[in-house]
Design a protein around this motif. Structure first.
Motif, short mmCIF file in Angstrom:
data_model
loop_
_atom_site.label_atom_id
_atom_site.label_comp_id
_atom_site.label_asym_id
_atom_site.label_seq_id
_atom_site.Cartn_x
_atom_site.Cartn_y
_atom_site.Cartn_z
N GLN A 187 0.81 -1.22 0.00
CA GLN A 187 0.00 0.00 0.00
C GLN A 187 0.85 1.27 0.00
OE1 GLN A 187 -2.47 -0.32 3.54
NE2 GLN A 187 -0.95 0.72 4.80
N GLY A 188 2.08 1.19 0.54
CA GLY A 188 2.94 2.36 0.51
C GLY A 188 3.48 2.66 -0.87
N VAL A 189 3.81 1.62 -1.61
CA VAL A 189 4.33 1.78 -2.97
C VAL A 189 3.23 2.30 -3.90
CG1 VAL A 189 5.37 0.58 -4.94
CG2 VAL A 189 6.03 -0.06 -2.61
N PHE A 190 1.98 1.84 -3.65
CA PHE A 190 0.88 2.21 -4.53
C PHE A 190 0.00 3.33 -3.96
CE2 PHE A 190 1.54 -2.43 -5.46
CZ PHE A 190 2.16 -2.24 -6.68
N SER A 191 0.36 3.88 -2.82
CA SER A 191 -0.39 4.99 -2.21
C SER A 191 -1.87 4.67 -2.08
CB SER A 191 -0.21 6.28 -3.03
OG SER A 191 1.14 6.64 -3.11
N THR A 192 -2.19 3.63 -1.35
CA THR A 192 -3.58 3.22 -1.22
C THR A 192 -3.84 2.65 0.17
OG1 THR A 192 -5.36 2.00 -2.32
CG2 THR A 192 -3.24 0.87 -2.09
N TYR A 193 -5.12 2.44 0.46
CA TYR A 193 -5.61 1.74 1.65
C TYR A 193 -6.65 0.74 1.19
CZ TYR A 193 -3.75 4.18 5.82
OH TYR A 193 -2.96 4.65 6.84
N ILE A 194 -6.87 -0.29 2.00
CA ILE A 194 -7.80 -1.34 1.57
C ILE A 194 -9.22 -0.80 1.42
CG2 ILE A 194 -8.16 -2.17 3.95
CD1 ILE A 194 -8.49 -4.99 2.72
N GLU A 195 -9.64 0.13 2.30
CA GLU A 195 -10.99 0.67 2.17
C GLU A 195 -11.14 1.47 0.88
OE1 GLU A 195 -12.07 2.67 5.77
OE2 GLU A 195 -12.02 0.84 6.97
N ASN A 196 -10.07 2.09 0.44
CA ASN A 196 -10.09 2.79 -0.85
C ASN A 196 -10.17 1.81 -2.01
OD1 ASN A 196 -9.02 4.70 1.15
ND2 ASN A 196 -8.82 6.06 -0.59
N GLU A 197 -9.55 0.64 -1.84
CA GLU A 197 -9.61 -0.36 -2.91
C GLU A 197 -11.06 -0.79 -3.16
OE1 GLU A 197 -6.60 -1.69 -4.72
OE2 GLU A 197 -6.30 0.32 -3.92
N TYR A 198 -11.82 -0.95 -2.09
CA TYR A 198 -13.25 -1.24 -2.25
C TYR A 198 -13.93 -0.11 -3.03
CZ TYR A 198 -13.52 -5.24 0.98
OH TYR A 198 -13.39 -6.47 1.57
N ALA A 199 -13.57 1.14 -2.69
CA ALA A 199 -14.22 2.29 -3.31
C ALA A 199 -13.85 2.44 -4.77
CB ALA A 199 -13.85 3.56 -2.53
N TYR A 200 -12.58 2.21 -5.12
CA TYR A 200 -12.17 2.33 -6.53
C TYR A 200 -12.96 1.35 -7.39
CZ TYR A 200 -8.13 4.84 -4.59
OH TYR A 200 -7.31 5.71 -3.92
N LEU A 201 -13.08 0.12 -6.90
CA LEU A 201 -13.85 -0.88 -7.65
C LEU A 201 -15.32 -0.47 -7.74
CD1 LEU A 201 -12.47 -4.32 -6.38
CD2 LEU A 201 -12.36 -3.43 -8.71
N ALA A 202 -15.88 -0.01 -6.63
CA ALA A 202 -17.29 0.35 -6.61
C ALA A 202 -17.59 1.46 -7.61
CB ALA A 202 -17.70 0.78 -5.20
N LEU A 203 -16.82 2.53 -7.56
CA LEU A 203 -17.08 3.66 -8.46
C LEU A 203 -16.85 3.28 -9.91
CD1 LEU A 203 -17.87 6.59 -8.81
CD2 LEU A 203 -15.48 7.24 -8.41
N ALA A 204 -15.80 2.51 -10.18
CA ALA A 204 -15.52 2.09 -11.56
C ALA A 204 -16.67 1.25 -12.11
CB ALA A 204 -14.21 1.31 -11.62
N LEU A 205 -17.21 0.37 -11.27
CA LEU A 205 -18.34 -0.45 -11.71
C LEU A 205 -19.59 0.41 -11.92
CD1 LEU A 205 -17.81 -3.60 -9.47
CD2 LEU A 205 -17.46 -3.44 -11.95
N GLU A 206 -19.78 1.41 -11.08
CA GLU A 206 -20.91 2.32 -11.27
C GLU A 206 -20.83 3.04 -12.61
OE1 GLU A 206 -21.98 5.08 -8.22
OE2 GLU A 206 -21.43 3.69 -6.62
N LYS A 207 -19.61 3.35 -13.05
CA LYS A 207 -19.41 4.08 -14.29
C LYS A 207 -19.38 3.16 -15.51
CE LYS A 207 -16.79 7.94 -12.30
NZ LYS A 207 -17.54 9.05 -12.92
N SER A 208 -19.31 1.87 -15.30
CA SER A 208 -19.15 0.92 -16.40
C SER A 208 -20.40 0.89 -17.28
CB SER A 208 -18.87 -0.48 -15.83
OG SER A 208 -18.57 -1.38 -16.85
#
Length: 935
Positions: A879-900
């Motif tokens: 997560q440090g190399v990719f600048s992320t958190y696990i809760e954000n990973e859920y959100a990235y997938l959720a929003l991307a699917l909403e836009k699909s």
């Protein structure tokens, strides 16, 4: 918004530091020529005329947005005067994406993917501190809370409620999971005299991971080590201005003309005019008593001149590193409230309570906020130096992009270069324990973590591993006591991961006669036995290790290297008492993430399952080959692959065997092609390197060996048949210890007194144990490992054209594999941002997780039946190399699917469906954790 993001990236990532330093680029007046040069290099979808239109639009838009926030009217005559301001661009973006709730920054959920795009290349704190500084300036207040998360969240209440139930972090490399750049930067800014840091930057200079374009004739690339030193100096000087203090440079010689402009004492002025003429310089210390209150102003002038001179003269800057470090040390003693960073200069900055969550980051954030506030308030003391502050931000961005994966290159090798840089600047004791603590404790306290697997490398002796776990536990639970400490320790645990290493250039090995990966196999054995010894040590720390893994580059290090170690440890048991429970070790394995051919990735997954004896409850890390769009992958490669001959031969035989095993129809043409290619490559790699006398010698020894045991195995070298079936049988044996075949035939070791030796043979695969006694099969396995010519020829690279018929066959085989793995109950650890940055797909909604599991995401019965419904979880990886958190990973997938959208442009999913699907995935992640608490 897309244009604005591109412009900000240009202004903070691609401007040459030297142009700012020379005054060619000013933060508040980016001219049209500079904008067009940057735009033509990095915003390639627009013509020059369109870029000009963009320039004037943004210039006016920034002014209107800026003045809109201030509640005033923009000055019309300033428009169109080449006054595009870099900080106006930040404010425009900040207000489009950020909000504040309960004193903390959040990203607007609908803008989360745009935010993600920006923070991949630029530090989050650049935007957040800019946002807060502008907001607070308008409200007439000063902020004293700088403890927000390293990775901020969003305002989707329903999704936040979902993850608040608790998530399992099942793929978490400890040393890649701290806010690495934040801590590295603090370390760099406080230690300019570190020769080892200089050497490290020189190494990075040889392999810059971010390549900038030369946008004009005057453009020049600054060296990383020089950028570091310049940033240290600017930061130090600006801090002295904020504190109304002054840097000390030893003897200060100031022109008399400057002194006369400052001094008000008439007697001194007369004396100086009488003694000196022209622009001669005087030593201030000689007149210290007479100068009185003017002394500070003159020293400040001298300090500014020194900084200006050193910034422009790198050689002189290097000559003054000791003096600069002395000033840093002085500010530490005078202002510092923590030894981490002199910028932590107030008691309320010194720590965030006992937990101190995110506390070490407060100083740098305070500094950025103070300067941004000065810009907004146009504070006279700082306004002359704001271009240096802009330079500081550009320097910081340039170094960050060499430490945090920010480039657009794909592949594991690119990631590995970043990953290897993760903790280089925080290895000393002052920062190391903070690094480990923030990786685990702050991750847990900043989110709703139920369980967290901290993956670490096993040592070669159990006492060293014991020491490491004790140190980490101590650092992570520092200042946490009692029940809270027990709860924290109960939340995270350890998984030992072996590290794969490349052995691609086989002809450079010290001894070609040894088996493949001979040295790595020895190391793995030593580590595996040390893990077993730790489990038998009776220490409490041993119970905190719940699993094993193998990570790092997989292309040139196959699962077979770790086969015996995994079988040994997965079956290792410890006599337990009621106090100490060392349960069964579960296994996961990084596989199918990076590959030269999709077949290669699928074969590696099959090898991991078959050779490591993975079972229900075990997992695969990444496994992208099992889910990516195969057509898209080959299309990106123009249906051509570059692979070594041995790998290509292995892949062909493996695919042929799977087509036969799964009874896949309609692939006769592919089978015929494989049979033809098999004979060509087998002859080149194996047959041409078979020495008749050697085979006769092997067979005679085998005959003698088996005659003594009164067994017959048809060792007659006159009737050898090396067909595709025999080759596949030989592949099946790659999970066995190669030493059992060193004499050219299967030869059990006598006694097998050690438990390690018992697992030299893979008892679970192949099911037909007897194939080990097939002369052709054993001989081929022997040649694979011990024939130098086979290894050298097999290592030669070849370019191969992949037909559409072959691609279709691969897809059919993979479909069956997915269902097999699903039935076995083997889970897949998905890591969306990691896979997005390392893999070949460029949208989160293209992540294969939805191809593996789509229950509640779709309701069409056919789609549900076609999906294998595999066990999946969402994780972060590094997560440090990719600048992320696990809760954000859920959100990235959720929003991307909403836009699909589908081919008609209609939205495919709705938010309710996505939330139900994510809830299932969340629960699966918890169920897949290697630590299941007893209820």
């Amino acid at each position: 918004m897309d244009n604005l993001r591109a412009v900000i990236k240009n202004l903070f990532c691609y401007v040459a530091p030297k142009e700012i330093l020379d005054g060619q680029i000013q933060y508040d007046s980016i001219n049209e020529d500079t904008f067009l040069q940057l735009g033509s290099g990095y915003i390639t979808k627009y013509s020059n005329d369109e870029l000009k239109n963009m320039y004037y639009f943004l210039e006016n838009e920034f002014q209107w947005l800026n003045w809109k926030q201030k509640g005033e009217t923009p000055i019309v005559e300033n428009q169109g005067k080449g006054r595009l301001n870099v900080f106006d661009a930040l404010v425009a973006f900040d207000y489009a994406v950020l909000i504040e709730e309960n004193g903390s920054p959040l990203c607007q959920y609908t803008q989360l993917l745009r935010w993600r795009d920006m923070i991949t290349v630029l530090d989050e704190d650049l935007f957040i501190t800019s946002f807060f500084a502008f907001k607070d300036s308008m409200a007439g207040r000063r902020r004293q809370n700088f403890y927000w998360k390293p990775v901020i969240g969003h305002n989707n209440r329903a999704l936040n409620c979902l993850v608040a139930k608790g998530v399992a972090e099942n793929h978490f490399h400890l040393k890649g999971s701290a806010p690495q750049f934040h801590l590295s930067w603090i370390s760099l800014m406080n230690q300019i005299d570190r020769k080892d840091f200089d050497d490290q930057f020189e190494e990075y200079e040889k392999n810059r991971l971010q390549k900038n374009l030369s946008i004009n004739a005057n453009y020049s690339v600054s060296k990383l080590s020089d950028m570091w030193k310049q940033a240290v100096l600017i930061r130090l000087f600006l801090f002295s201005i904020l504190q109304k203090d002054c840097l000390e440079w030893g003897d200060a010689y100031v022109p008399v003309s400057v002194v006369l402009d400052v001094v008000t004492d008439n007697k001194l002025r007369t004396e100086l005019k009488r003694k000196f003429s022209g622009n001669e310089k005087i030593r201030l210390e000689d007149y210290a008593e007479s100068l009185g209150g003017s002394m500070f102003a003159l020293k400040r002038w001298y300090s500014e001149e020194m900084v200006k001179r050193l910034l422009n003269d790198i050689v002189e800057l290097k000559d003054n590193l000791g003096i600069i470090q002395n000033n840093i040390n002085y500010f530490h003693e005078k202002y510092g409230r923590r030894d981490l960073d002199y910028m932590i200069c107030e008691n309320w900055l010194a720590g965030n309570g006992k937990k101190d969550t995110n506390g070490p980051l407060s100083g740098e954030r305070w500094f950025l906020y103070q300067i941004f506030s000065a810009v907004n308030r146009r504070e006279k003391s700082l306004m002359p130096y704001i271009n240096w502050f802009y330079l500081y931000l550009v320097l910081k961005s340039g170094i960050r992009r060499e430490l945090v994966q920010a480039n657009s290159n794909v592949g594991f090798d690119n990631f590995l270069k970043y990953q290897d840089r993760k903790d280089v600047f925080v290895e000393d004791d002052k920062y190391k324990h903070i690094y480990i603590r923030m990786a685990v404790r702050d991750t847990i306290y900043n989110q709703h973590i139920k369980t967290l697997e901290a993956r670490i490398v096993p040592k070669k002796d159990w006492k060293s591993s014991l020491k490491t776990i004790r140190e980490y536990d101590q650092w992570i639970t520092e200042n946490v006591e009692g029940e809270e400490k027990e709860q924290l320790l109960d939340t995270f645990f350890y998984v030992f991961h072996f590290v794969k290493e490349s052995e691609r250039i086989v002809h450079k090995l010290p001894c070609l006669e040894e088996c493949r990966h001979y040295m790595k196999r020895r190391e793995v054995r030593q580590q595996a036995q040390a893990i077993a010894a730790l489990r038998e040590s009776g220490t409490m720390e041993a119970t905190r290790v719940k699993g094993i893994d193998a990570c790092s580059p997989e292309i040139w290090c196959r699962p077979e290297v770790f086969a015996q170690a995994f079988r040994f440890l997965k079956n290792h048991s410890v006599v337990e008492d009621d106090a100490l429970r060392c349960g069964t070790l579960f296994a996961t394995y990084h596989v199918g993430e990076d590959f030269l051919d999709v077949i290669d990735g699928l074969r590696a997954i099959d090898e991991a399952i078959s050779f490591l004896d993975l079972r229900c409850g075990d997992r695969l890390g990444h496994a992208l080959a099992l889910g990516i769009d195969i057509d898209d992958w080959y299309e990106r490669k123009s249906y051509k692959i570059l692979i070594n001959k041995m790998g290509y031969l292995d892949n062909l035989v493996w695919l042929y065997a799977k087509l036969r095993k799964y009874c896949i129809e309609g692939c006769d043409e592919v089978r015929a092609y494989i049979e033809k290619r098999f004979h060509e490559y087998f002859a080149e790699i194996y047959e041409n390197n078979m020495v008749k006398d050697t085979i006769q010698h092997v067979f005679q020894n085998a005959k003698d060996y088996f005659d003594q045991r009164e067994t017959k195995h048809n060792y007659n070298h006159e009737n050898l048949i090396f067909g595709i079936n025999e080759y596949y049988d030989a592949w099946k044996l790659r999970g066995d210890d190669p030493e059992l075949y060193r004499d050219g035939f299967f030869k059990l070791r006598g006694g097998r007194t050690e438990e390690w030796e018992y697992y030299a043979i893979n008892m679970e695969f192949p099911q037909n144990y007897k194939i080990r006694y097939n002369p052709e099969t054993a001989l081929l396995y022997y040649m694979y490992h011990f024939n130098p010519n086979v290894k050298v020829v097999g290592d030669q690279m070849v370019e191969v054209r992949v037909s559409h018929e072959m691609v279709d066959a691969i897809k059919k085989v993979r479909n069956v594999m997915q269902r097999e793995i699903s039935k076995m109950g083997i889970g897949i650890e998905t890591n969306p941002s990691s896979n997005y940055l390392i893999g070949t797909f460029r949208r989160y909604d293209m992540h294969p997780i939805t191809r593996w599991y789509n229950m509640n995401l779709v309701f069409d019965q056919k789609e549900l039946e076609q999906c294998p419904q595999m066990q999946v979880s969402i994780n972060t990886d590094d997560q440090g190399v990719f600048s992320t958190y696990i809760e954000n990973e859920y959100a990235y997938l959720a929003l991307a699917l909403e836009k699909s959208k589908d081919e008609k442009g209609d939205f495919i999913y709705n938010r309710t469906m996505i939330l139900r699907w994510l809830e299932n995935v969340r629960q699966m992640g918890i169920d897949q954790s290697f630590y299941q608490r007893e209820h």
